[in-house]
Design a protein around this motif. Structure first.
Motif, PDB file in Angstrom:
ATOM      1  N   LYS A 448       0.838  -1.208   0.000  1.00 37.81           N
ATOM      2  CA  LYS A 448       0.000   0.000   0.000  1.00 37.81           C
ATOM      3  C   LYS A 448       0.872   1.256   0.000  1.00 37.81           C
ATOM      4  N   THR A 459       2.950   8.256  -1.392  1.00 39.09           N
ATOM      5  CA  THR A 459       2.116   7.375  -0.560  1.00 39.09           C
ATOM      6  C   THR A 459       2.225   7.710   0.934  1.00 39.09           C
ATOM      7  N   ARG A 462      -1.364   8.907   1.408  1.00 43.83           N
ATOM      8  CA  ARG A 462      -2.447   8.146   0.758  1.00 43.83           C
ATOM      9  C   ARG A 462      -1.948   6.744   0.424  1.00 43.83           C
ATOM     10  N   PRO A 465      -3.800   2.719  -4.863  1.00 40.22           N
ATOM     11  CA  PRO A 465      -5.103   2.087  -5.119  1.00 40.22           C
ATOM     12  C   PRO A 465      -4.935   0.590  -5.396  1.00 40.22           C
ATOM     13  N   GLU A 466      -5.941  -0.173  -4.967  1.00 37.44           N
ATOM     14  CA  GLU A 466      -5.869  -1.624  -5.186  1.00 37.44           C
ATOM     15  C   GLU A 466      -6.104  -1.959  -6.648  1.00 37.44           C
TER      16      GLU A 466
END
Ligand code: SF4
Length: 481
Positions: A448, A459, A462, A465-466
């Motif tokens: 992630k 990151t 945030r 995204p998957e």
């Protein structure tokens, strides 16, 4: 523009520190939400707000299309009424003109030069206070919020409420600690109630109003057909500055002009509702040149370009010159609410700052080039703007400019590499398909957070995204047999 903000870091760096300041975020959230709710109620009172908004836009566009003619008309009318007009190409020239005008009013070692100031974005833009201080001239801000900023050795962070980042306890401490150094000290036992703070400021400023021989102001509007200047304000300090001193010097951006009084009527409805959420401002001061026995004996108007002509030349970007500095766009902006005004590194914070500053100053510095990216492009600013400036459109236009200029200088290394890889994949379908399939197969292994490089910074605040369980092609094959 001025050198006051020169050397400030790019927006993301400055904003990072601000977003970690819980007190600042609490102050900003409370203040912006209160103002935005009140504004929404004030706007809803009018039956045809959209019609008024479109009228404001049309008047400003027509004025900008014939700006040279209206400016010459204004100059003639101001001169006819006893005023003197000066033209300033940039901040240095404007600062030099104002300094010379102040010196020409007299003053000596016993009686050093002092000026009182009405809140003015144009003089902040050119760094006038700092320039005057270097020339041995004391400039006293008389707007309450500007006074707080000045006493606190701070910078404004909002167009309308420059000390929005301070709460009243912090303001009380500034008054207690600093007022004595600038003049009348704060009263003994000053509390942080609004009434006590306002009374302390009133007493402190009163002696300055009565002593100053020169006032410096900006103006919200200039009416070309009569040469009249207009200042809207809430505290009455502006009225004192504009009427008591013998000499009045107004520094105004060339875009602040409206052709006629009929046009002014539209803005006198748009501005108060969009800024302070009032039907009209408590004080609206208008003056035309000078009048024997009434108000200042000398009036000087310094018309400021400072990057406006180059902004006017840009077909998309020029709409930023419609701005009437109401600050409605700041109060609805999710980025401003979290980052605060200082991160924008100029007198103009928030969405309007993100499109105006890079046009006035250019995008050569890291800070100015970062401003068009200081937005989520949600469009709330466009909806709130009383003169319908399509801020997201200008942001995208400026991003394109920044990207183009970067490309001319070789571009960003990582971006270049990413674009090269993307070009290869897009022009080789088999490679693209293989990359897609590999990414889907490895989706569970993708973290992630990226632990290194540019991805690490991205990151930090945030998650990545998957990835979906199947590629688009696989899904299509399954569902469209
Ligand atoms: S851009 Fe529009 S909303 Fe923002 S300050 Fe200017 S006039 Fe107000």
């Amino acid at each position: 523009m001025t050198g006051v903000y020169v050397g400030m870091p790019a927006f993301p760096t400055a904003a990072r520190a601000a977003t970690r300041n819980a007190q600042l975020r609490a102050n900003l959230t409370r203040a912006t939400h209160t103002i935005r709710d009140r504004r929404a109620r004030a706007v809803a009172e009018l039956e045809d707000w959209e019609g008024l908004r479109q009228a404001g836009k049309a008047i400003k566009d027509e004025t900008l299309a014939h700006l040279d003619d209206y400016l010459l008309q204004l100059e003639a009318k101001v001169t006819e009424a006893g005023g003197t007009v000066h033209w300033a190409r940039d901040a240095d020239e404007a600062n030099r003109i104002v300094t010379e005008l102040i010196r020409a009013t007299g003053g000596s070692d016993d009686q050093p030069h002092e000026v009182v100031k009405v809140k003015s974005m144009a003089t902040q833009e050119i760094g006038l206070n700092e320039h005057l201080a270097a020339e041995g001239i004391s400039a006293y801000e008389t707007d309450l919020a500007e006074l707080i900023v000045q006493l606190g050795d701070d910078l404004p962070s909002h167009i309308l409420v420059p000390a929005i980042h301070k709460n009243r306890t912090e303001i009380r401490d500034i008054f207690r600690e600093r007022m004595g150094e600038w003049g009348r000290p704060a009263p003994e036992g000053l509390t942080d109630t609004p009434a006590d703070l306002a009374e302390a400021a009133r007493l402190h400023l009163r002696e300055k109003f009565l002593r100053a021989k020169v006032a410096v102001s900006g103006a919200n509007f200039m009416v070309a057909e009569t040469g009249t200047l207009v200042v809207l304000e809430s505290e009455g300090n502006g009225r004192m500055c504009l009427t008591l001193p013998e000499t009045l010097i107004s520094v105004v951006g060339i875009e602040k002009i409206v052709p006629t009084w009929r046009d002014l009527e539209v803005f006198l409805q748009l501005l108060p509702r969009s800024s302070t959420a009032e039907r009209m401002n408590p004080y609206t001061t208008m003056w035309t040149g000078t009048h024997e026995g009434d108000g200042p004996k000398q009036f000087h108007l310094v018309l400021l370009d400072n990057g406006r002509t180059q902004t006017l030349a840009d077909e998309v970007g020029r709409q930023a010159l419609r701005c009437i500095r109401c600050s409605a766009c700041l109060n609805v902006c999710p980025v401003y609410e979290r980052a605060g005004g200082h991160a924008y590194g100029s007198a103009y914070p928030g969405p309007i700052g993100a499109i105006l500053t890079p046009q006035l100053r250019g995008t050569a510095s890291e800070l100015d080039a970062s401003l068009p990216y200081a937005s989520s492009l949600c469009g709330a600013c466009f909806e709130a703007c009383p003169v319908a400036i399509d801020i997201p459109e200008v942001l995208l236009h400026l991003r394109e400019r920044v990207g183009r200029e970067a490309k001319e200088h070789g571009g960003h290394r990582l971006e270049r590499a990413a674009m090269k890889a993307a070009t290869y994949a897009m022009t080789h379908p088999a490679v693209y398909r293989a990359a897609e399939n590999a990414a889907v197969r490895a989706r569970k292994l993708i973290p992630k957070k990226v632990p290194f490089g540019a991805g690490k910074a991205w990151t930090e605040t945030r998650d990545l995204p998957e990835l979906p369980e199947q590629t688009f092609r696989q899904w299509w094959k399954e569902t469209h047999r």
